[in-house]
Design a protein around this motif. Structure first.
Motif, PDB file in Angstrom:
ATOM      1  N   HIS A  73      19.613  -9.746  18.759  1.00 46.32           N
ATOM      2  CA  HIS A  73      19.163 -10.817  19.430  1.00 46.32           C
ATOM      3  C   HIS A  73      17.433 -10.742  18.999  1.00 46.32           C
ATOM      4  O   HIS A  73      16.841 -11.982  19.083  1.00 46.32           O
ATOM      5  CB  HIS A  73      19.136 -10.848  21.052  1.00 46.32           C
ATOM      6  CG  HIS A  73      18.556 -11.752  21.790  1.00 46.32           C
ATOM      7  ND1 HIS A  73      18.794 -12.915  21.729  1.00 46.32           N
ATOM      8  CD2 HIS A  73      17.290 -11.501  22.659  1.00 46.32           C
ATOM      9  CE1 HIS A  73      17.840 -13.856  22.749  1.00 46.32           C
ATOM     10  NE2 HIS A  73      17.057 -12.808  23.099  1.00 46.32           N
ATOM     11  N   LYS A  74      16.976  -9.509  19.105  1.00 44.59           N
ATOM     12  CA  LYS A  74      15.442  -9.131  18.787  1.00 44.59           C
ATOM     13  C   LYS A  74      15.097  -9.946  17.633  1.00 44.59           C
ATOM     14  O   LYS A  74      14.122 -10.573  17.184  1.00 44.59           O
ATOM     15  CB  LYS A  74      14.920  -7.854  18.806  1.00 44.59           C
ATOM     16  CG  LYS A  74      14.927  -7.363  20.311  1.00 44.59           C
ATOM     17  CD  LYS A  74      14.522  -5.898  20.236  1.00 44.59           C
ATOM     18  CE  LYS A  74      14.868  -5.203  21.436  1.00 44.59           C
ATOM     19  NZ  LYS A  74      14.380  -3.874  21.416  1.00 44.59           N
ATOM     20  N   ARG A  75      16.055  -9.909  16.515  1.00 47.16           N
ATOM     21  CA  ARG A  75      15.625 -10.442  15.179  1.00 47.16           C
ATOM     22  C   ARG A  75      15.791 -11.921  15.318  1.00 47.16           C
ATOM     23  O   ARG A  75      14.976 -12.722  14.386  1.00 47.16           O
ATOM     24  CB  ARG A  75      16.744  -9.773  14.275  1.00 47.16           C
ATOM     25  CG  ARG A  75      16.475  -8.332  14.070  1.00 47.16           C
ATOM     26  CD  ARG A  75      17.345  -7.626  12.747  1.00 47.16           C
ATOM     27  NE  ARG A  75      17.357  -6.193  12.791  1.00 47.16           N
ATOM     28  CZ  ARG A  75      17.791  -5.459  12.082  1.00 47.16           C
ATOM     29  NH1 ARG A  75      18.596  -6.285  11.095  1.00 47.16           N
ATOM     30  NH2 ARG A  75      17.460  -4.086  12.017  1.00 47.16           N
ATOM     31  N   GLU A  76      16.724 -12.722  16.075  1.00 51.83           N
ATOM     32  CA  GLU A  76      16.902 -13.720  16.112  1.00 51.83           C
ATOM     33  C   GLU A  76      15.490 -14.602  16.764  1.00 51.83           C
ATOM     34  O   GLU A  76      15.299 -15.823  16.449  1.00 51.83           O
ATOM     35  CB  GLU A  76      18.218 -14.312  16.787  1.00 51.83           C
ATOM     36  CG  GLU A  76      19.268 -14.065  15.975  1.00 51.83           C
ATOM     37  CD  GLU A  76      20.613 -13.960  16.985  1.00 51.83           C
ATOM     38  OE1 GLU A  76      20.460 -14.228  17.974  1.00 51.83           O
ATOM     39  OE2 GLU A  76      21.930 -13.603  16.502  1.00 51.83           O
ATOM     40  N   THR A  77      14.962 -13.632  17.602  1.00 51.77           N
ATOM     41  CA  THR A  77      13.783 -14.548  18.366  1.00 51.77           C
ATOM     42  C   THR A  77      12.465 -13.936  17.713  1.00 51.77           C
ATOM     43  O   THR A  77      11.510 -14.140  18.285  1.00 51.77           O
ATOM     44  CB  THR A  77      13.993 -14.045  19.842  1.00 51.77           C
ATOM     45  OG1 THR A  77      14.038 -12.645  20.090  1.00 51.77           O
ATOM     46  CG2 THR A  77      15.090 -14.922  20.480  1.00 51.77           C
ATOM     47  N   TYR A  78      12.452 -13.341  16.484  1.00 49.32           N
ATOM     48  CA  TYR A  78      11.455 -12.767  16.069  1.00 49.32           C
ATOM     49  C   TYR A  78      10.374 -13.925  15.596  1.00 49.32           C
ATOM     50  O   TYR A  78      10.882 -14.998  15.315  1.00 49.32           O
ATOM     51  CB  TYR A  78      11.865 -12.003  14.583  1.00 49.32           C
ATOM     52  CG  TYR A  78      10.962 -11.186  13.992  1.00 49.32           C
ATOM     53  CD1 TYR A  78      10.587  -9.816  14.561  1.00 49.32           C
ATOM     54  CD2 TYR A  78      10.285 -11.506  12.923  1.00 49.32           C
ATOM     55  CE1 TYR A  78       9.652  -8.970  13.716  1.00 49.32           C
ATOM     56  CE2 TYR A  78       9.521 -10.597  12.236  1.00 49.32           C
ATOM     57  CZ  TYR A  78       9.089  -9.444  12.737  1.00 49.32           C
ATOM     58  OH  TYR A  78       8.121  -8.544  11.976  1.00 49.32           O
ATOM     59  N   VAL A  79       9.075 -13.435  15.743  1.00 50.98           N
ATOM     60  CA  VAL A  79       8.183 -14.281  15.279  1.00 50.98           C
ATOM     61  C   VAL A  79       7.921 -14.577  13.723  1.00 50.98           C
ATOM     62  O   VAL A  79       7.653 -13.462  13.067  1.00 50.98           O
ATOM     63  CB  VAL A  79       6.633 -14.160  15.959  1.00 50.98           C
ATOM     64  CG1 VAL A  79       5.599 -15.040  15.645  1.00 50.98           C
ATOM     65  CG2 VAL A  79       6.789 -14.059  17.605  1.00 50.98           C
TER      66      VAL A  79
END
Length: 304
Positions: A73-79
Motif C-alpha cells: 500500500h505504501k508503494r502504491e501511494t508513493y510520491v
C-alpha cells in the motif's frame, strides 16, 4: 546454539539476503528479514531439520512475502515512481550474466508488478534453480500451485523484459559515455546513446525534487540530463564540489553522485540488444541511498 548451528546460518546468509532482496527490492527490508530468520533459526528445534538450506529458504521466503504484502500500500501511494533501493555488488555477481540481470534495477522494477507469491516462486526457480518440490515447501503451497505461479510469472517477466545476453564491457562503456555526455551537457552525444523510446524513471520519494512521471523519448530525456549540467547547485551541493564515480551497482556499472559527505543520487542504465540505452533509473530519495552510502558490497549471485 552450537558453533555448528551458527556456522550453518553464516554459510547460507548470502543466499538468504539475495533471495530476500530480490523479493522485496529494498536492502533494509532484506536485512531485517535475514535477522528475523536468524531469530527463528536460533529458536528452532534444529535436531529435526534435515535440510538446513531448504529450511532457511522457507523461513526467508515466507517472511519476505509477508513483509512485501505489508508495504504494498505504501508503494502504491508513493510520491512519484517507486524504484528499488540500489546496492553495491561484488565482481562475482557481475561475472554471472544471469545473476547480474536478475538483480538489476530494471528486472526488480518488472518483479514489482508480480504478486508476492509469483515473485518468490520466480526468484527461487529462475534465479536460484530450486526444484518445484523445494519451492512448494518453501512457500507452503502445493507443487501444482507453484508450477502455475511459475508459469504466470515467467510469461509476465519475459513479456516485459525479453532475454538477451548483455555484454558487461559494452554496458561499462555505454555507462561511461553516458556519464561524460550528461555531465558535459552534450545533447548530441546523449542522443547517439539513447534508444528512440528510452524512458527515464526518477525516484525522489517526495523528499527531493524529481520528475513525478516517467520521461519518455530520446530528445526529452537528453534535454533533461543536459539541463542538470547547467545549475551551479543540486540539492544544496555545488556541482563543482560533487564527486561522480562509476561503481558496481546491482550487478552492473552504476553512476554514483556524492557531495557534502553524502550520496546524492544513483543512476543505472538498461540497454537493448543494440547496445542503446532503453531505460534510465535515477534514485535520489535519500531514504534509499543508505546501502550505497554504507559502502558494503553484496555477493547476491545465484550461488546455491
Amino acid at each position: 546454539m552450537t558453533d555448528r548451528d551458527q556456522e550453518t546460518f553464516a554459510e547460507y546468509r548470502n543466499l538468504l539476503f539475495a533471495v530476500a532482496y530480490r523479493i522485496l527490492g529494498t536492502a533494509a527490508d532484506a536485512e531485517d528479514v535475514v535477522q528475523d530468520a536468524w531469530f527463528k533459526w536460533s529458536a528452532a528445534d534444529r535436531s529435526a531439520v534435515t535440510d538446513p538450506k531448504a529450511y532457511l529458504a522457507r523461513i526467508v521466503s515466507n517472511l519476505a512475502m509477508d513483509r512485501l504484502r505489508s508495504v504494498q500500500h505504501k508503494r502504491e501511494t508513493y510520491v512519484g515512481p517507486w524504484l528499488p533501493e540500489p546496492i553495491l555488488t561484488t565482481g562475482d555477481t557481475a561475472d554471472a550474466v544471469a545473476g547480474a540481470d536478475s538483480v538489476s534495477l530494471a528486472m526488480l522494477v518488472v518483479l514489482e508488478t508480480l504478486s508476492p507469491l509469483e515473485r518468490s516462486v520466480f526468484v527461487l526457480k529462475e534465479v536460484f534453480d530450486f526444484s518445484y518440490a523445494e519451492i512448494a515447501v518453501a512457500v507452503e503451497r502445493s507443487e501444482a500451485a507453484v508450477r502455475q505461479a511459475a508459469l504466470r510469472a515467467r510469461k509476465h517477466v519475459h513479456a516485459r523484459r525479453p532475454r538477451f545476453e548483455e555484454d558487461s564491457a559494452t554496458k561499462q562503456q555505454a555507462t561511461e559515455r553516458f556519464l561524460s555526455a550528461a555531465t558535459g551537457g552534450d545533447i548530441n552525444a546523449l542522443m547517439e546513446l539513447l534508444a528512440p523510446d528510452v524512458t527515464l524513471w526518477t525516484d525522489g520519494g517526495g523528499k527531493v525534487r524529481q520528475a513525478l512521471r516517467p520521461i519518455v523519448g530520446a530528445g526529452t530525456v537528453a534535454a533533461w540530463f543536459a539541463g542538470l549540467a547547467r545549475p551551479r547547485t543540486y540539492e544544496g551541493v555545488e556541482i563543482s564540489e560533487m564527486t561522480v564515480s562509476v561503481l558496481p551497482v546491482n550487478g552492473g556499472p552504476g553512476i554514483v553522485f556524492t557531495g557534502a559527505g553524502r550520496v546524492i543520487a544513483v543512476i543505472t542504465l538498461d540497454l537493448d540488444e543494440h547496445g542503446r540505452v532503453v531505460a534510465v533509473h535515477n534514485i535520489a530519495n535519500p531514504d534509499k541511498l543508505g546501502a550505497i552510502a554504507g559502502g558494503a558490497a553484496h555477493d547476491v549471485g545465484p550461488h546455491r
